[in-house]
Design a protein around this motif. Structure first.
Motif, PDB file in Angstrom:
ATOM      1  N   HIS A 147       0.914  -1.435   0.011  1.00  0.00           N
ATOM      2  CA  HIS A 147      -0.099   0.062   0.075  1.00  0.00           C
ATOM      3  C   HIS A 147       0.878   1.342  -0.035  1.00  0.00           C
ATOM      4  CE1 HIS A 147      -3.684  -2.066   1.092  1.00  0.00           C
ATOM      5  NE2 HIS A 147      -2.910  -3.163   1.511  1.00  0.00           N
ATOM      6  N   VAL A 148       0.403   2.180  -0.534  1.00  0.00           N
ATOM      7  CA  VAL A 148       1.240   3.589  -0.726  1.00  0.00           C
ATOM      8  C   VAL A 148       0.258   4.546  -0.211  1.00  0.00           C
ATOM      9  CG1 VAL A 148       2.151   5.315  -2.050  1.00  0.00           C
ATOM     10  CG2 VAL A 148       2.020   2.833  -2.919  1.00  0.00           C
ATOM     11  N   VAL A 149       1.114   5.249   0.922  1.00  0.00           N
ATOM     12  CA  VAL A 149       0.379   6.738   1.227  1.00  0.00           C
ATOM     13  C   VAL A 149       0.719   7.738   0.519  1.00  0.00           C
ATOM     14  CG1 VAL A 149       0.362   8.293   3.349  1.00  0.00           C
ATOM     15  CG2 VAL A 149       0.583   5.776   3.946  1.00  0.00           C
ATOM     16  N   PRO A 150      -0.311   8.372  -0.402  1.00  0.00           N
ATOM     17  CA  PRO A 150      -0.272   9.457  -1.152  1.00  0.00           C
ATOM     18  C   PRO A 150       0.388  10.735  -0.575  1.00  0.00           C
ATOM     19  CG  PRO A 150      -2.415   9.070  -0.850  1.00  0.00           C
ATOM     20  CD  PRO A 150      -1.679   7.896   0.152  1.00  0.00           C
ATOM     21  N   LEU A 151       0.803  11.348  -1.469  1.00  0.00           N
ATOM     22  CA  LEU A 151       1.480  12.699  -1.008  1.00  0.00           C
ATOM     23  C   LEU A 151       0.265  13.631  -0.434  1.00  0.00           C
ATOM     24  CD1 LEU A 151       4.330  13.413  -3.555  1.00  0.00           C
ATOM     25  CD2 LEU A 151       4.417  12.680  -1.204  1.00  0.00           C
ATOM     26  N   SER A 152      -0.893  13.425  -1.056  1.00  0.00           N
ATOM     27  CA  SER A 152      -2.055  14.163  -0.791  1.00  0.00           C
ATOM     28  C   SER A 152      -2.530  13.655   0.641  1.00  0.00           C
ATOM     29  CB  SER A 152      -3.188  13.830  -1.730  1.00  0.00           C
ATOM     30  OG  SER A 152      -3.449  12.447  -1.885  1.00  0.00           O
ATOM     31  N   ALA A 153      -1.994  12.808   1.164  1.00  0.00           N
ATOM     32  CA  ALA A 153      -2.415  12.557   2.625  1.00  0.00           C
ATOM     33  C   ALA A 153      -2.064  13.465   3.552  1.00  0.00           C
ATOM     34  CB  ALA A 153      -2.266  11.139   3.048  1.00  0.00           C
ATOM     35  N   GLY A 154      -0.914  14.275   3.303  1.00  0.00           N
ATOM     36  CA  GLY A 154      -0.428  15.186   4.224  1.00  0.00           C
ATOM     37  C   GLY A 154       0.186  14.739   5.420  1.00  0.00           C
ATOM     38  N   LEU A 155      -0.218  15.433   6.385  1.00  0.00           N
ATOM     39  CA  LEU A 155       0.612  14.818   7.616  1.00  0.00           C
ATOM     40  C   LEU A 155      -0.126  13.688   8.105  1.00  0.00           C
ATOM     41  CD1 LEU A 155       0.999  18.129   9.787  1.00  0.00           C
ATOM     42  CD2 LEU A 155       2.922  16.978   8.716  1.00  0.00           C
ATOM     43  N   HIS A 156       0.586  12.637   8.739  1.00  0.00           N
ATOM     44  CA  HIS A 156      -0.041  11.470   9.187  1.00  0.00           C
ATOM     45  C   HIS A 156       1.168  11.007  10.222  1.00  0.00           C
ATOM     46  CE1 HIS A 156       2.641   8.727   6.730  1.00  0.00           C
ATOM     47  NE2 HIS A 156       2.475   9.471   5.751  1.00  0.00           N
ATOM     48  N   ILE A 157       0.394   9.878  11.017  1.00  0.00           N
ATOM     49  CA  ILE A 157       1.107   9.508  12.287  1.00  0.00           C
ATOM     50  C   ILE A 157       2.607   8.684  11.742  1.00  0.00           C
ATOM     51  CG2 ILE A 157       0.053   7.427  12.234  1.00  0.00           C
ATOM     52  CD1 ILE A 157       1.290   9.287  15.259  1.00  0.00           C
TER      53      ILE A 157
END
Length: 256
Positions: free
Chosen positions: A177-187
């Protein structure tokens, strides 16, 4: 060494609970040390020598392990990784070690200019050796979460690396799975983490940082890591969309 611990304790007809009580450790701590999910440190080795009247055997074995070139903090995690039924990990900056090509891994290791070329090659061989779990008869289920920024490095080696990552994703027991750049800040931006579920259902963790790594076996700490991992997974794209994004980025590295 851990086999020796179990054997010597067993020869004295002491259960893990009894040994722990005499040594001022919990039975679960004794179990974690003997299975390799908790660091075997010098105080534990010395207390074992005292209780088992082993003539300094375990202190001597531990000192030898510390001098053999492999950091003692690293020993428990590879054992847990090899024995795992499930592996979960998150990487915010790099491609995870299990999915690295030889060229990518070598480039990452060479970033540490304190290592000689022979030390780089030695560590490279160790890293590549870890990947044997991917092709064994009963591999673990692997769920990896990678931040998109780790995929977008503008390096010549990335085309090969991304193509390899896509091949790994074709394995039925590997899920990426990929966390997209659009997710912004995340844990997950706090740093990488790795988790392994062992045959008995227990989870152990591992944290990497600049100097070394830290095995995590304390139940409440493992629970926090699992919660953080769930947090980054919830920020990630579904598997199909994640692979589509990797393919899109990989295509940008092909000759025009």
């Amino acid at each position: 060494m851990r086999d020796q611990l179990r054997r010597q304790r067993g020869l004295r007809n002491m259960s893990q609970e009894e040994f722990g009580k005499r040594a001022n450790y919990s039975g679960s701590t004794v179990s974690a040390v003997e299975t390799g999910t908790r660091l075997l440190d010098m105080p534990y080795a010395r207390r074992t020598d005292d209780l088992l009247d082993s003539g300094g055997l375990f202190e001597s074995l531990l000192r030898s392990a510390q001098e053999d070139g492999e950091p003692t903090w690293l020993k428990p995690w590879p054992e847990a990784e090899r024995d795992a039924r499930q592996l979960r990990f998150f990487e915010p900056i790099l491609i995870p070690g299990l999915f690295q090509t030889e060229n990518y891994a070598r480039a990452v290791l060479r970033l540490d200019d304190t290592l000689s070329e022979s030390e780089v090659e030695q560590q490279l061989a160790t890293r590549m050796g870890r990947q044997e779990i991917l092709t064994r008869e009963r591999p673990p289920q692997i769920i990896g979460v990678i931040d998109e920024s780790a995929l977008r490095l503008r390096e010549a080696i990335m085309g090969e690396q991304l193509a390899h990552l896509l091949r790994m994703a074709e394995l039925p027991y590997v899920h990426i799975h990929v966390v997209p750049l659009s997710a912004g800040l995340h844990i997950g931006l706090s740093g990488p983490l790795m988790l392994a579920m062992l045959a008995d259902g227990a989870w152990v963790g591992y944290l990497d940082h600049q100097i070394d790594g830290l095995p995590v076996g304390v139940e409440e700490h493992v629970a926090r890591l699992l919660a953080r991992w769930e947090g980054v997974r919830s920020a990630a794209l579904p598997e199909g969309l994640s692979l589509a994004l990797i393919k899109e980025i990989e295509s940008q590295h092909r000759p025009q």
